[in-house]
Each structure stands twice: as C-alpha cells, then as structure tokens.
Write a protein that holds these residues in place. Sequence first.
Motif, short mmCIF file in Angstrom:
data_model
loop_
_atom_site.label_atom_id
_atom_site.label_comp_id
_atom_site.label_asym_id
_atom_site.label_seq_id
_atom_site.Cartn_x
_atom_site.Cartn_y
_atom_site.Cartn_z
N ALA A 33 34.31 -44.10 -43.09
CA ALA A 33 33.48 -42.90 -43.04
C ALA A 33 33.62 -42.32 -41.63
O ALA A 33 33.69 -43.07 -40.65
CB ALA A 33 32.02 -43.24 -43.32
N GLY A 35 32.13 -39.48 -38.86
CA GLY A 35 30.99 -38.64 -38.52
C GLY A 35 31.25 -37.82 -37.27
O GLY A 35 32.01 -38.23 -36.40
N TRP A 36 30.60 -36.68 -37.21
CA TRP A 36 30.58 -35.86 -36.00
C TRP A 36 29.16 -35.93 -35.43
O TRP A 36 28.18 -35.74 -36.16
CB TRP A 36 30.93 -34.41 -36.28
CG TRP A 36 32.39 -34.15 -36.47
CD1 TRP A 36 33.07 -34.06 -37.65
CD2 TRP A 36 33.37 -33.95 -35.44
NE1 TRP A 36 34.40 -33.81 -37.43
CE2 TRP A 36 34.61 -33.74 -36.08
CE3 TRP A 36 33.31 -33.91 -34.05
CZ2 TRP A 36 35.79 -33.49 -35.36
CZ3 TRP A 36 34.48 -33.68 -33.35
CH2 TRP A 36 35.70 -33.47 -33.99
N GLY A 47 23.25 -36.67 -34.97
CA GLY A 47 24.28 -36.58 -35.99
C GLY A 47 24.41 -35.15 -36.46
O GLY A 47 23.41 -34.44 -36.62
N SER A 49 27.49 -33.97 -38.85
CA SER A 49 28.02 -34.02 -40.21
C SER A 49 28.83 -35.30 -40.37
O SER A 49 29.38 -35.81 -39.39
CB SER A 49 28.92 -32.82 -40.51
OG SER A 49 28.22 -31.62 -40.57
N CYS A 50 28.91 -35.79 -41.60
CA CYS A 50 29.76 -36.94 -41.87
C CYS A 50 30.41 -36.77 -43.23
O CYS A 50 29.95 -35.98 -44.06
CB CYS A 50 28.98 -38.25 -41.79
SG CYS A 50 27.69 -38.43 -43.03
N THR A 58 29.56 -35.63 -48.40
CA THR A 58 29.30 -35.18 -47.03
C THR A 58 27.79 -35.07 -46.83
O THR A 58 27.04 -34.85 -47.79
CB THR A 58 29.96 -33.82 -46.73
OG1 THR A 58 29.40 -32.83 -47.59
CG2 THR A 58 31.47 -33.88 -46.94
N CYS A 96 33.56 -37.47 -32.42
CA CYS A 96 33.78 -38.00 -33.76
C CYS A 96 33.76 -39.53 -33.68
O CYS A 96 34.05 -40.12 -32.62
CB CYS A 96 35.07 -37.50 -34.39
SG CYS A 96 36.60 -38.01 -33.59
N GLN A 99 33.28 -45.33 -39.07
CA GLN A 99 32.51 -46.48 -39.54
C GLN A 99 33.26 -47.16 -40.67
O GLN A 99 33.57 -46.52 -41.69
CB GLN A 99 31.13 -46.04 -40.04
CG GLN A 99 30.28 -47.19 -40.56
CD GLN A 99 29.08 -46.73 -41.36
OE1 GLN A 99 28.95 -45.56 -41.69
NE2 GLN A 99 28.21 -47.65 -41.69
N CYS A 107 28.17 -41.87 -46.65
CA CYS A 107 28.21 -41.71 -45.20
C CYS A 107 26.78 -41.41 -44.73
O CYS A 107 26.01 -40.78 -45.46
CB CYS A 107 29.18 -40.62 -44.74
SG CYS A 107 28.60 -38.91 -44.93
N LEU A 109 24.33 -40.44 -41.12
CA LEU A 109 24.37 -39.92 -39.75
C LEU A 109 23.50 -40.78 -38.83
O LEU A 109 22.53 -40.32 -38.23
CB LEU A 109 23.92 -38.46 -39.73
CG LEU A 109 24.90 -37.46 -40.31
CD1 LEU A 109 24.27 -36.09 -40.46
CD2 LEU A 109 26.16 -37.39 -39.46
N TYR A 114 28.21 -46.68 -36.39
CA TYR A 114 29.62 -46.34 -36.22
C TYR A 114 30.27 -47.25 -35.19
O TYR A 114 29.70 -47.53 -34.14
CB TYR A 114 29.76 -44.87 -35.84
CG TYR A 114 29.53 -43.96 -37.02
CD1 TYR A 114 28.24 -43.74 -37.51
CD2 TYR A 114 30.59 -43.35 -37.67
CE1 TYR A 114 28.03 -42.94 -38.62
CE2 TYR A 114 30.38 -42.53 -38.78
CZ TYR A 114 29.09 -42.33 -39.24
OH TYR A 114 28.88 -41.53 -40.33
#
Length: 127
Positions: A33, A35-36, A47, A49-50, A58, A96, A99, A107, A109, A114
């Motif tokens: 997964a 994430g941003w 968090g 987005s993921c 998402t 980014c 995980q 996913c 956040l 992660y």
Amino acid sequence: QLQLVESGGGLVQPGGSLRLSCVTSGFTVDHYAIGWFRQAPGKEREGVSCISSNGGITNSADSVKGRFTISTDIAKNTVYLEMNSLKPEDTAVYYCAAQRIRVRSLCVLIGPLYNYWGQGTQVTVSS
C-alpha cells in the motif's frame, strides 16, 4: 534496498495544479500500500491519500477530497498524486510511503504503519 523518491513539487498559485510522482525501487507497488503524507511548518504530519496494493481502494483526507487523486502505474513502479484547485493551506512537504500489507484491498492513512519513506518534495501554494 527499498527506496521511494518523490518529485514534482514546486511553487504554484492558488487554484493551480501539480502532479507529484513517487518512483519506487527494490519492490513492486502491487505488493505494498502506498500513501502520501504531508507536513507543514509547525504542524504534525497528516495523511493525504493512499492506494491499496491492488490499486482498487483509495482513501483521502476530507481536506483534499474532490481535489486530489492518487493513482498507480505498476509498469513504471510509480504512484502519482494529482493535485488540483490548490490552496495556500496545502503548502507542505509531501512524502510518499510504503506499507507491506497482506490485505491487498486495504490502505489506511496512519503514518506509523508505513515501513518505508521518501525524502519529500516541497509544495508551496502562494500568489
């Protein structure tokens, strides 16, 4: 060695757009997964987005829903964050992260979950 490298940040006016890229190496994004996350000066990391490892799920923070879109290009081992209608409050360093997760359609956040992180890219929204 697992690595994530972000790019695409910069200075943009309010209402503008940017596309961030997260290029991964040492692993394939269809097993992690991604994430941003972002951190503004004096604020905690949050968090953004993921996307699940199978690309089917998402999640996004309420503050960016309808404006930011996360996507994956498995062939390029790259995850993108398309950011539109940017606001000054979007100014932050964007990271980014990956995980390792067994459930491929999930996913979350939550940063501490992660395992691997990039160095970040600065996004500044200002006139």
